[in-house]
Design a protein around this motif. Structure first.
Motif, mmCIF file in Angstrom:
data_model
loop_
_atom_site.group_PDB
_atom_site.id
_atom_site.type_symbol
_atom_site.label_atom_id
_atom_site.label_comp_id
_atom_site.label_asym_id
_atom_site.label_seq_id
_atom_site.Cartn_x
_atom_site.Cartn_y
_atom_site.Cartn_z
ATOM 1 N N TYR A 16 58.468 -35.146 -102.214
ATOM 2 C CA TYR A 16 57.178 -35.056 -101.542
ATOM 3 C C TYR A 16 57.301 -34.892 -100.026
ATOM 4 O O TYR A 16 56.327 -34.597 -99.355
ATOM 5 C CB TYR A 16 56.330 -36.296 -101.882
ATOM 6 N N GLN A 42 53.394 -27.924 -103.601
ATOM 7 C CA GLN A 42 52.189 -27.752 -104.407
ATOM 8 C C GLN A 42 52.343 -26.579 -105.384
ATOM 9 O O GLN A 42 51.817 -26.613 -106.484
ATOM 10 C CB GLN A 42 50.961 -27.549 -103.501
ATOM 11 N N LEU A 69 54.368 -27.917 -108.250
ATOM 12 C CA LEU A 69 53.528 -28.819 -109.056
ATOM 13 C C LEU A 69 52.508 -28.016 -109.856
ATOM 14 O O LEU A 69 52.219 -28.331 -111.017
ATOM 15 C CB LEU A 69 52.811 -29.833 -108.149
ATOM 16 N N ARG A 108 51.911 -27.968 -113.838
ATOM 17 C CA ARG A 108 50.608 -28.234 -114.451
ATOM 18 C C ARG A 108 50.239 -27.132 -115.448
ATOM 19 O O ARG A 108 49.724 -27.402 -116.527
ATOM 20 C CB ARG A 108 49.533 -28.318 -113.360
ATOM 21 N N ASN A 141 50.984 -34.007 -99.645
ATOM 22 C CA ASN A 141 51.372 -33.669 -101.020
ATOM 23 C C ASN A 141 50.756 -34.654 -102.010
ATOM 24 O O ASN A 141 50.284 -34.263 -103.080
ATOM 25 C CB ASN A 141 52.897 -33.671 -101.156
ATOM 26 N N SER A 163 47.715 -33.534 -104.633
ATOM 27 C CA SER A 163 47.943 -33.721 -106.072
ATOM 28 C C SER A 163 46.885 -34.642 -106.665
ATOM 29 O O SER A 163 46.388 -34.412 -107.763
ATOM 30 C CB SER A 163 49.323 -34.345 -106.313
ATOM 31 N N ARG A 179 43.606 -32.842 -107.001
ATOM 32 C CA ARG A 179 43.588 -31.762 -107.985
ATOM 33 C C ARG A 179 43.292 -32.247 -109.401
ATOM 34 O O ARG A 179 43.000 -31.445 -110.274
ATOM 35 C CB ARG A 179 44.912 -30.997 -107.977
#
Lengths: 225, 191
Positions: free
Chosen positions: A107, A115, A118, A122, B86, B90, B93
């Motif tokens: 992170y 992102q 990630l 997802r 970050n 997250s 989202r």
């Protein structure tokens, strides 16, 4: 009003937040003393779910694998068992892929790149969930052949006949189709339940659409135009 | 005979403990110094108080976990912005967080009406409306700009080029000007 005029408002909020203390400062104190409730961490929860999926997949692959080895010559049992075995291995591979992806995420890295990764994870998760839900009628029909035979030696082809096996498949397809239809209509009672909403979003592909949209947004942010 | 290995093991254990204690104290001091970052970021991504507190916890937890990988050669605040952003993005989202974004804002953050700052109340309201209309990454860009970071710093935190930062900020300024103009006209009309 210009963007720079909003800086005054931003500073006002900052000063008020500093004075508010309360729960915010408590969180900082807990984080510093190491007593923060780690179970509330979303990432930790996702990792736990993935480990659970891997464990369940390994158990299923081992059980179905040994059944498959035992009945490799009996096609009517070996066929369904082989499909189930393949599904278990695929489920393990997808969960491992996600876990490795998560483990590689620092992170402290650049926000857009992190992102993006990630977002890809997802999307992978959303796709895997949707495939699992859509293929569940087939898996159900195969399970009712393999499980009774493996556990009790019950041959469902002989005991109930082929129409019963086909009926099971048809029932599974009907249930998934009805659930998808219901999820698309999204009645209030379904929206009220977090679990049903989650299931509906996966089944109708809404989660895939949202994950794709978020990934597109990140890609366009990265682009220099 | 075993005394020497035992002694060296105890020494290495106590050295590790001392290092850990030093790390924790170092982390605490740095976190305290930059705590405003956590508060402001959490507030930019979560308006409801309970959600915001949860996000603050999550940010603190991720900071503590990522701290062993922090490179002291780099600025702590840059690293902290990266981890906090970050985590916040997250967090935001997730579908639940998206839905809760429409929750009314925490009124304790709006200046009290007794203060002679009607303009300030309006500005805070406008800022929140602007933020709510932005995507998560655009919001990150906006708040780094509001925090008066240079283009270079913003580029380093986000991981995009300085040119890209400049282009996106210019677009953001135009967008905000367009969005706020009708609101201001309406407010002028009611006065």
């Amino acid at each position: 009003m210009e963007l720079d005029d909003l800086k005054t408002a931003w500073n006002d909020i900052g000063q008020r937040l500093e004075r508010m203390d309360g729960a915010l400062r408590q969180s900082l104190r807990e984080a510093k003393s190491g007593t923060l409730d780690r179970t509330r961490s979303k990432l930790r929860f996702v990792r736990l779910v993935l480990w659970y999926e891997i464990a369940a997949g390994v158990v299923a692959a081992l059980l179905v694998g040994s059944y498959l080895a035992e009945h490799a010559r009996t096609m009517r049992f070996a066929g369904p068992a082989a499909v189930l075995h393949l599904c278990a291995i695929l489920a393990i591979a997808v969960a491992v892929r996600q876990l490795v992806g998560l483990a590689g995420i620092d992170y402290g890295g650049p926000v857009v790149a992190i992102q993006h990764r990630l977002g890809e994870l997802r999307l992978l998760r959303a796709r895997a969930n949707r495939w699992l839900l859509i293929s569940s009628p087939l898996l159900w029909a195969l399970l009712v052949i393999v499980v009774p035979h493996g556990l009790f030696g019950l041959d469902v082809y002989r005991a109930f006949g082929l129409p019963w096996v086909a009926g099971n498949l048809a029932l599974g397809i009907a249930v998934v189709t009805a659930a998808a239809g219901l999820a698309r209509r999204s009645p209030a009672w379904l929206r009220d339940s977090a679990f049903l909403r989650w299931l509906g979003d996966d089944l109708t592909g809404r989660r895939i659409a949202a994950a794709s949209c978020a990934l597109d947004e990140i890609t366009s942010f990265e682009a220099e135009n | 005979m075993n005394a020497a290995p035992n002694d060296s093991r105890e020494e290495s254990v106590s050295a590790a403990r001392a290092r850990q204690k030093h790390d924790q104290e170092d982390f605490e001091a740095r976190l305290d110094e930059h705590r405003g970052i956590v508060f402001k970021l959490a507030n930019a991504y979560c308006r409801a108080r309970e959600e915001r507190d949860h996000l603050v916890q999550e940010i603190c937890l991720q900071l503590w976990r990522a701290f062993p990988r922090y490179d002291p050669e780099r600025r702590f605040s840059t690293w902290m912005y990266r981890v906090a952003l970050n985590t916040a993005i997250s967090f935001a989202r997730t579908r639940q967080a998206r839905e809760r974004r429409s929750v009314p804002l925490d009124e304790s953050l709006v200046p009290a009406t007794s203060e002679p700052v009607r303009a300030s109340v309006e500005r805070v309201g406008q800022l929140y409306r602007v933020m709510d209309g932005l995507g998560e990454l655009e919001r990150a860009l906006l708040l780094l700009y509001l925090e008066e970071h240079s283009y270079r710093d913003i580029a380093e935190v986000l991981g995009i080029s300085e040119t890209n930062v400049g282009t996106k900020l210019n677009r953001l300024k135009l967008k905000i000007r367009r969005e706020l103009a009708p609101q201001e006209e309406a407010q002028d009309g009611t006065r």
